[in-house]
Design a protein around this motif. Structure first.
Motif, PDB file in Angstrom:
ATOM      1  N   ILE A  91      37.275  24.939  13.754  1.00 28.22           N
ATOM      2  CA  ILE A  91      37.073  23.751  14.565  1.00 28.22           C
ATOM      3  C   ILE A  91      35.595  23.388  14.487  1.00 28.22           C
ATOM      4  N   GLN A  92      35.289  22.129  14.741  1.00 31.47           N
ATOM      5  CA  GLN A  92      33.905  21.681  14.651  1.00 31.47           C
ATOM      6  C   GLN A  92      33.499  20.980  15.947  1.00 31.47           C
ATOM      7  N   HIS A  93      32.238  21.119  16.296  1.00 32.01           N
ATOM      8  CA  HIS A  93      31.641  20.348  17.387  1.00 32.01           C
ATOM      9  C   HIS A  93      30.189  20.120  17.010  1.00 32.01           C
ATOM     10  N   TYR A 105      30.822  26.523  22.710  1.00 34.38           N
ATOM     11  CA  TYR A 105      30.182  27.479  21.807  1.00 34.38           C
ATOM     12  C   TYR A 105      30.968  28.795  21.782  1.00 34.38           C
ATOM     13  N   ARG A 106      31.300  29.311  22.955  1.00 36.25           N
ATOM     14  CA  ARG A 106      32.050  30.570  23.034  1.00 36.25           C
ATOM     15  C   ARG A 106      33.416  30.440  22.350  1.00 36.25           C
ATOM     16  N   PHE A 107      34.074  29.305  22.568  1.00 39.35           N
ATOM     17  CA  PHE A 107      35.391  29.108  21.972  1.00 39.35           C
ATOM     18  C   PHE A 107      35.308  29.100  20.449  1.00 39.35           C
ATOM     19  N   MET A 108      34.273  28.467  19.904  1.00 41.15           N
ATOM     20  CA  MET A 108      34.109  28.421  18.453  1.00 41.15           C
ATOM     21  C   MET A 108      33.860  29.805  17.878  1.00 41.15           C
ATOM     22  N   ASP A 110      34.915  32.579  19.249  1.00 37.40           N
ATOM     23  CA  ASP A 110      36.203  33.276  19.377  1.00 37.40           C
ATOM     24  C   ASP A 110      37.154  32.896  18.231  1.00 37.40           C
ATOM     25  N   MET A 111      37.222  31.613  17.923  1.00 37.40           N
ATOM     26  CA  MET A 111      38.161  31.152  16.909  1.00 37.40           C
ATOM     27  C   MET A 111      37.744  31.579  15.504  1.00 37.40           C
ATOM     28  N   MET A 112      36.476  31.411  15.169  1.00 37.44           N
ATOM     29  CA  MET A 112      36.061  31.548  13.777  1.00 37.44           C
ATOM     30  C   MET A 112      35.373  32.863  13.430  1.00 37.44           C
ATOM     31  N   LEU A 113      35.138  33.708  14.426  1.00 41.62           N
ATOM     32  CA  LEU A 113      34.546  35.023  14.154  1.00 41.62           C
ATOM     33  C   LEU A 113      35.373  36.143  14.780  1.00 41.62           C
ATOM     34  N   VAL A 114      35.655  36.038  16.061  1.00 41.21           N
ATOM     35  CA  VAL A 114      36.460  37.079  16.698  1.00 41.21           C
ATOM     36  C   VAL A 114      37.886  37.058  16.146  1.00 41.21           C
ATOM     37  N   GLY A 115      38.434  35.865  15.920  1.00 40.36           N
ATOM     38  CA  GLY A 115      39.776  35.758  15.355  1.00 40.36           C
ATOM     39  C   GLY A 115      39.914  36.463  14.017  1.00 40.36           C
ATOM     40  N   ALA A 156      29.062  31.057  14.066  1.00 40.23           N
ATOM     41  CA  ALA A 156      30.329  31.702  13.717  1.00 40.23           C
ATOM     42  C   ALA A 156      30.400  32.027  12.232  1.00 40.23           C
ATOM     43  N   LYS A 157      29.999  31.081  11.400  1.00 42.55           N
ATOM     44  CA  LYS A 157      30.136  31.274   9.955  1.00 42.55           C
ATOM     45  C   LYS A 157      29.111  32.275   9.424  1.00 42.55           C
ATOM     46  N   HIS A 158      27.903  32.292   9.960  1.00 44.03           N
ATOM     47  CA  HIS A 158      26.955  33.339   9.572  1.00 44.03           C
ATOM     48  C   HIS A 158      27.512  34.718   9.930  1.00 44.03           C
TER      49      HIS A 158
END
Length: 258
Positions: A91-93, A105-108, A110-115, A156-158
């Motif tokens: 997802i993007q913001h 920020y936390r949700f991103m 969670d989605m793209m790193l914790v997931g 998240a991507k880093h």
């Protein structure tokens, strides 16, 4: 247990995840499309099944460990194996840090790193037991460079590249490879949906974002096609790429040359 390789793809009801799944189906693999959007997921599975492909769906909230585990358990119950994991949900913001909502920020993260961590944690014992596995983390050029206005996505991507390296080291002697694909700007809804915010943060008209914001950064002056990314993923999961692991592989039209 099926004799065909089985792939599980998150965020696969549209865009890049769907195209990667389609490519793998055409190669004769079984693909489990996963997404949080049940209606969109059902349409994708119905479309591919109608064309004779071995596709199925598994509803999954990648930010919820129980949901992820249940989805992967379903794959194992159906097919008895899981050969390919593609962590694609994203997802993007776009907003400057002082305007960036902390909960977003936390949700991103969670989605793209914790997931991807949860999914990798779940499939690693399966793949080690099989003595084979391919894990592809869909990262971004913004996993290797910064971009003002994208604190959540960049963070998240880093982090995802770091997770990729650790997972690759921990599985290198088990027939498993783990890689991060880092595309530049790809012609998907994820990009289209951020044009207005990019225009706002850069002080240009939305119609001028490509010419004024993106093309100066991209020597090829074009968006990547989703099929280009899908084709490279197909290469990475093939035996031709069995020595490639722990890498952040950049596909960006020259963005990071400079």
């Amino acid at each position: 247990m099926t004799s065909k390789q089985v792939a599980f793809i998150t965020g696969a009801a549209s865009g890049l995840g769907k195209k990667i799944g389609e490519s793998l189906l055409k190669e004769g693999k079984i693909v489990v499309f996963s997404d949080i959007n049940q209606a969109a997921l059902d349409e994708v599975v119905k479309e591919y099944q109608a064309n004779g492909f071995h596709a199925s769906g598994a509803i999954c909230d990648v930010t919820n460990e129980e949901s992820m585990n249940e989805a992967i358990d379903t794959v194992m119950a159906l097919y008895g194996r899981l050969d390919i994991l593609i962590n694609n949900a994203g997802i993007q913001h776009v907003a400057m840090i002082e305007d960036f909502p902390t909960d977003r920020y936390r949700f991103m993260i969670d989605m793209m790193l914790v997931g991807p961590f949860i999914a990798t944690k779940k499939v690693m014992p399966i793949m080690k037991n099989q003595k084979f596995g391919r894990i592809i983390n869909m990262a971004s050029i913004q996993a290797v460079v910064g971009f003002a206005g994208k604190a959540g996505y960049n963070s998240a991507k880093h982090g995802l590249v770091g997770l990729t390296k650790v997972a690759a080291l921990e599985s290198a002697d088990s027939g498993i490879t783990v890689n991060a694909v880092c595309p530049g700007y790809v012609d998907t809804p994820l990009l289209t949906n951020q044009m207005q915010d990019l225009a706002k943060t850069r002080g240009v008209d939305e119609a001028d974002v490509l010419e004024e914001v993106l093309w100066p950064l991209i020597p090829q002056k074009r968006l990547l096609d989703v099929q280009e990314i899908a084709d490279y993923v197909s290469f990475l999961i093939s035996d031709k790429a069995k020595a490639i692991t722990g890498q952040a592989i950049i596909m960006d039209g020259g963005y990071t040359i400079q």
